[in-house]
Design a protein around this motif. Structure first.
Motif, PDB file in Angstrom:
ATOM      1  N   HIS A  43       0.856  -1.182   0.000  1.00 52.44           N
ATOM      2  CA  HIS A  43       0.000   0.000   0.000  1.00 52.44           C
ATOM      3  C   HIS A  43       0.900   1.243   0.000  1.00 52.44           C
ATOM      4  N   LEU A  92       0.873   4.048   1.486  1.00 48.81           N
ATOM      5  CA  LEU A  92       1.233   4.636   2.785  1.00 48.81           C
ATOM      6  C   LEU A  92       2.328   3.826   3.470  1.00 48.81           C
ATOM      7  N   VAL A  93       2.295   2.516   3.269  1.00 50.71           N
ATOM      8  CA  VAL A  93       3.324   1.651   3.836  1.00 50.71           C
ATOM      9  C   VAL A  93       4.637   1.844   3.073  1.00 50.71           C
ATOM     10  N   GLN A 143       6.070   5.020   4.404  1.00 56.49           N
ATOM     11  CA  GLN A 143       6.601   4.865   5.759  1.00 56.49           C
ATOM     12  C   GLN A 143       7.950   4.152   5.741  1.00 56.49           C
ATOM     13  N   GLN A 151      -9.275   9.462  -2.322  1.00 57.83           N
ATOM     14  CA  GLN A 151     -10.081   8.284  -2.599  1.00 57.83           C
ATOM     15  C   GLN A 151     -10.146   8.064  -4.098  1.00 57.83           C
ATOM     16  N   GLY A 166      -7.381   4.114  -1.597  1.00 60.53           N
ATOM     17  CA  GLY A 166      -7.841   5.198  -0.753  1.00 60.53           C
ATOM     18  C   GLY A 166      -6.836   5.352   0.363  1.00 60.53           C
ATOM     19  N   ALA A 167      -6.664   6.567   0.833  1.00 60.58           N
ATOM     20  CA  ALA A 167      -5.747   6.781   1.953  1.00 60.58           C
ATOM     21  C   ALA A 167      -6.153   8.046   2.680  1.00 60.58           C
ATOM     22  N   HIS A 168      -6.257   7.919   3.981  1.00 60.62           N
ATOM     23  CA  HIS A 168      -6.682   9.038   4.805  1.00 60.62           C
ATOM     24  C   HIS A 168      -5.855   8.990   6.073  1.00 60.62           C
ATOM     25  N   GLY A 169      -4.798   9.757   6.099  1.00 60.45           N
ATOM     26  CA  GLY A 169      -3.956   9.731   7.290  1.00 60.45           C
ATOM     27  C   GLY A 169      -2.605  10.325   7.000  1.00 60.45           C
ATOM     28  N   GLN A 170      -1.734  10.186   7.954  1.00 56.86           N
ATOM     29  CA  GLN A 170      -0.443  10.848   7.853  1.00 56.86           C
ATOM     30  C   GLN A 170       0.664   9.962   8.402  1.00 56.86           C
ATOM     31  N   ILE A 171       1.724   9.850   7.615  1.00 62.17           N
ATOM     32  CA  ILE A 171       2.939   9.188   8.074  1.00 62.17           C
ATOM     33  C   ILE A 171       3.847  10.293   8.589  1.00 62.17           C
ATOM     34  N   SER A 172       4.469  10.057   9.706  1.00 58.79           N
ATOM     35  CA  SER A 172       5.282  11.123  10.270  1.00 58.79           C
ATOM     36  C   SER A 172       6.583  10.562  10.835  1.00 58.79           C
ATOM     37  N   VAL A 173       7.609  10.578  10.002  1.00 52.38           N
ATOM     38  CA  VAL A 173       8.937  10.135  10.430  1.00 52.38           C
ATOM     39  C   VAL A 173       9.756  11.408  10.638  1.00 52.38           C
TER      40      VAL A 173
END
Lengths: 301, 301
Positions: free
Chosen positions: A72, A74-75, A78, A137, A142-149
């Motif tokens: 995905h 988002l992964v 990340q 979407q 679809g993706a709803h969020g935040q990666i934060s490194v």
């Protein structure tokens, strides 16, 4: 033009973490700009480069390339951001569609509508690599969020592109493209102008053109050609690469390789500079002596 | 019973690679058996543990847990095997379904038929973690190929399980389970017997029972309870955890936490040993002094 070295051998010392780190350190000591790693079925490329990142200090690192489908976006973002943090901001993420026989045959996923897949994928991955909140979407994603490194501000994104649609996406939604099996003619007449135009039309800065080139200094060119075409036969059989070889007028992978003596290689590299390749990624072939080729390439830096 | 320490804070020094490695090294110096890392939206847990693996030598490492949905099982296996190689064989892969609000809400994926998803996922992941060739075709997943990381022989696989079906899968298709928000009663009467029975019926060896337990030595228990239930409120709102709290008869997460003075904590830990927990994973809470709690836990090793 930056010059880097490709890794990702399916056998030999680089299939171990220690061996891979050692080679990257040697390439860094030679002064190469980047250490690229292909995604094979051994070491996970991003994890391996995170470990390399902790054991190098100057050389840029990059994937060439990670297939998009099995993760995905988002992964993917990340993991890329974490790799970038481990490399103190020296990581470049190259991704690609891979190929129908791999995505369908090995991963059992649908390879239908690959262009839509990539457009949607980049709609999520692009902002996520900049730690931005994503709210998207599409049909496939679809993706709803935040990666934060916290230690990764942003990761340069390169999209493997050979056909027109993908070249457009690489210029419009990423920082450039990364190729394999593309010769001088194909790069000059097809890849570079199309990515540049897409980037310009989108108001983006000059895109990066990372060209992967099989490279070797060899004594006997005829023998090398036949060994390369046997050893790299599988590339000539994958549709997208076959189309690039046909466009180049090359019978097999040797037709897009930089092989010969020092003078031959120097001319080829100069041509790559002239046509606007920004990053040369040399896959040093076993048909020549590895160290001889690497030392010559280092002299071209 | 092995005792480990959980990491994966959403803020503070452990959100940086250096901070995380430093904490893991301290826990190793204390003699803890394992350093577990939760999967949040900061550092990628497996990449982070690969880096920790290169900077520790004895302590076991594990994820608690990585969500299955966003990665194809072959990619999960490849990343896990690479992490295991970086940790010289000390890595334990904990995976879980995550939760409907995260999988559907954040990743935009379907959470329908989670039990089928996990059964199919494990059908691929299990053999792939042993470097075996996989040839599987299910409804949700297909996989035909082989991951081959030469420095990873096999990776222990733990499946987060709370309901009956998942407990069955954890015992039948994995090396055990890994829990969160389960109290003594739930572990003793529900989790442990069901995983054990499934493993025994499948002719597998005694399964591992890894219990994640919020832990803190506190002076004022009443104040701690109210702080925990406020701070961990979100867990009580996720369906699967809520069901475990109800089963335990706990109003909130504090009802499954090990808090109090040294004597209280010692009794709780003894009960965990008695009922057959094999690995205690302590999430040291900020309601008590961190070092005091850690030093006490080290004395229980």
């Amino acid at each position: 033009m930056k010059i880097g070295i490709n890794s990702g051998a399916a056998s030999g010392p680089e299939t171990t973490i220690g061996g891979l780190i050692e080679r990257a350190q040697k390439m860094e000591a030679h002064g190469f700009d980047c250490f690229w790693m292909a995604s094979m079925f051994g070491l996970d490329a991003m994890t391996a480069l995170a470990l390399v990142g902790q054991n190098t200090s100057k050389i840029q690192l990059g994937t060439a390339v990670v297939p998009s489908y099995p993760r995905h976006p988002l992964v993917m973002a990340q993991q890329a951001a974490t790799t970038n943090a481990a490399a103190s901001g020296r990581f470049n993420l190259g991704i690609g569609l891979s190929h129908k026989p791999i995505i369908e045959g090995m991963y059992g996923m649908s390879y239908e509508k690959p262009a839509r897949h990539m457009r949607e994928y980049l709609s999520v991955l692009g902002p996520a690599l900049h730690n931005e909140k994503v709210d998207y979407q599409g049909e496939q994603y679809g993706a709803h969020g935040q990666i934060s490194v916290s230690e990764s501000e942003s990761v340069p994104l390169l999209v493997a592109a050979l056909g027109d649609v993908m070249l457009g996406l690489a210029g419009t939604m990423a920082d450039g493209t990364i190729t394999w099996m593309t010769g001088l003619k194909t790069l000059e007449e097809h890849i570079i102008p199309k990515v540049r135009k897409a980037a310009a039309d989108a108001g983006r800065s000059e895109p990066r053109i990372v060209a992967g080139v099989p490279t070797a200094i060899v004594d006997n060119k005829e023998a090398a050609i036949s060994r390369i075409d046997r050893g790299m036969k599988m590339y000539g059989q994958l549709d997208s690469y076959r189309a690039m070889l046909d466009r180049e007028g090359a019978a097999g992978p040797s037709g897009v390789a930089n092989i010969g003596d020092e003078s031959d290689l120097r001319k080829y590299i100069q041509r790559l500079r002239d046509i606007g390749v920004t990053d040369l990624n040399c896959a040093v072939l076993g048909v020549g002596d590895h160290d001889t080729t690497v030392e010559f390439l280092a002299s071209e830096l």
